[in-house]
Design a protein around this motif. Structure first.
Motif, PDB file in Angstrom:
ATOM      1  N   PRO A 188       0.823  -1.232   0.000  1.00  0.00           N
ATOM      2  CA  PRO A 188       0.000   0.000   0.000  1.00  0.00           C
ATOM      3  C   PRO A 188       0.845   1.264   0.000  1.00  0.00           C
ATOM      4  O   PRO A 188       0.501   2.240  -0.686  1.00  0.00           O
ATOM      5  CB  PRO A 188      -0.826  -0.129   1.289  1.00  0.00           C
ATOM      6  N   ALA A 192      -7.022   2.251  -1.942  1.00  0.00           N
ATOM      7  CA  ALA A 192      -6.160   1.429  -1.093  1.00  0.00           C
ATOM      8  C   ALA A 192      -6.973   0.401  -0.316  1.00  0.00           C
ATOM      9  O   ALA A 192      -6.512  -0.736  -0.110  1.00  0.00           O
ATOM     10  CB  ALA A 192      -5.391   2.324  -0.122  1.00  0.00           C
ATOM     11  N   ALA A 238      -1.258   3.120   3.402  1.00  0.00           N
ATOM     12  CA  ALA A 238      -1.674   3.699   2.128  1.00  0.00           C
ATOM     13  C   ALA A 238      -1.878   5.206   2.257  1.00  0.00           C
ATOM     14  O   ALA A 238      -1.488   5.975   1.366  1.00  0.00           O
ATOM     15  CB  ALA A 238      -2.955   3.034   1.643  1.00  0.00           C
TER      16      ALA A 238
END
Length: 272
Positions: free
Chosen positions: A88, A134, A168
Motif C-alpha cells: 500500500p 487502497a 496507504a
C-alpha cells in the motif's frame, strides 16, 4: 467600503468564506472526479488491485517447499505480512505522485484552485479517493492471502487490514508532497528511490534494526516505515493488540497527517 455619510460593510463571498471548514459539495464532487479518473485508467486499476495479489501468490509458491523449524513460523507468513504492509505504501505513493504531477502539469490543479474550492476540500478529496482505492487493494490482497493461500497471524486480520490502510494514507501524503518538487511525471517516479527505498532498507526487512550501527538506528527511528513494519510484526506475533503496536500505529498516523499538512502547503494558486 466607505461612502459619503457613513460606511457599508461589504462581505465578498470569495474573500470572506471560511477556510477552516470542509465544504461537502466541493469535497464530494472532487472525490468523485478523482475516482472516475482512476477507474478510467485501466493500467492504474490493475496496478492497484491485481499486481499486489499476483506477487503475493507468486511468493506463496516460492516459499511452498522452503524448510522451517518445527513450531516456527512458515517463511511465507513472514514474507506475506511484510508485503501486505509495504505494497500500500509503495503503490499509493507512485499513483498519487504521478496523478498529482499530471494535474499540475496539465493546469488542472491551477484551474481548480482559482475556483471557490478550498485547499482543504481538494486535499481531503485526494486523500479519500486514494484511500478508497487502497481499501479495495487491501481487501483483495487480504482475501487472497488469508482465505486462499492460508496466511495466518496470531492477531486479528482486521488489524492487518487497518495498518495496510494507514500505510496507504501515508503513501498518499508522501506522494502529494513529493509531486510539488517534480516538474514531470518521470521526475515524480524518481522520488521513489529517494523517499521509499531508504525506508524499506532501514525498517528491518533485510537486517534487524537492533543489529544495525547506532547511527543507522537513529535514522531508522525517524522513518515511518519502521513503525509500520513493527506494528505488523506485533499483530503477527501476539493475539491481542499490544501497547507497542498502538504506539507504532499512532506514530504512522502522525507521520501521515504531517505529510498531508505539508502537502496542503504546496497547493498554491499560481495565477493572480
Amino acid at each position: 467600503m466607505s461612502v459619503t455619510g457613513g460606511s457599508i460593510s461589504v462581505r465578498h463571498p470569495a474573500q470572506h468564506r471560511s477556510r477552516s471548514k470542509l465544504s461537502p459539495q466541493g469535497y464530494l464532487a472532487t472525490t468523485g472526479r478523482i475516482l472516475r479518473q482512476l477507474a478510467g485508467d485501466h493500467r492504474s486499476v490493475a496496478m492497484i488491485l491485481v499486481v499486489p495479489s499476483l506477487i503475493i501468490t507468486l511468493m506463496y509458491f516460492m516459499f511452498q517447499n522452503a524448510p522451517y523449524p518445527p513450531g516456527g513460523q512458515p517463511p511465507f507468513n513472514m514474507a506475506c505480512l511484510i508485503m501486505l504492509g509495504v505494497f500500500p505504501l509503495i503503490v499509493m505513493f507512485l499513483i498519487t505522485s504521478i496523478t498529482m504531477q499530471r494535474e499540475r502539469v496539465s493546469g488542472t490543479l491551477e484551474r481548480i484552485l482559482t475556483t471557490p474550492l478550498r485547499r482543504l476540500d481538494l486535499l481531503a478529496a485526494y486523500g479519500t479517493a486514494f484511500s478508497i482505492a487502497a481499501a479495495a487493494q487491501a481487501t483483495l490482497a487480504c482475501i487472497v492471502s488469508f482465505w486462499l493461500l492460508g496466511f495466518d497471524t496470531a492477531g486479528s486480520p482486521g488489524l492487518v487490514f487497518a495498518i495496510a490502510i494507514i500505510n496507504a494514507v501515508l503513501g498518499v501524503g508522501l506522494g502529494l508532497l513529493c509531486s510539488a518538487f517534480a516538474r514531470t511525471e518521470f521526475q515524480a517516479v524518481q522520488f521513489m528511490p529517494l523517499v521509499i527505498a531508504p525506508q524499506l532498507l532501514l525498517c528491518g526487512i533485510i537486517v534487524p534494526r537492533h543489529v544495525m550501527p547506532e547511527w543507522l538506528q537513529w535514522i531508522s527511528n525517524v522513518l515511518p516505515a519502521s513503525y509500520a513494519l513493527e506494528a505488523l510484526q506485533q499483530v503477527g506475533a501476539h493475539p491481542d493488540l499490544t501497547a507497542t503496536a498502538v504506539r507504532d500505529i499512532i506514530v504512522v498516523i502522525g507521520f501521515a497527517l504531517v505529510a498531508l499538512g505539508l502537502a496542503a502547503a504546496t497547493l498554491r494558486r499560481r495565477t493572480p
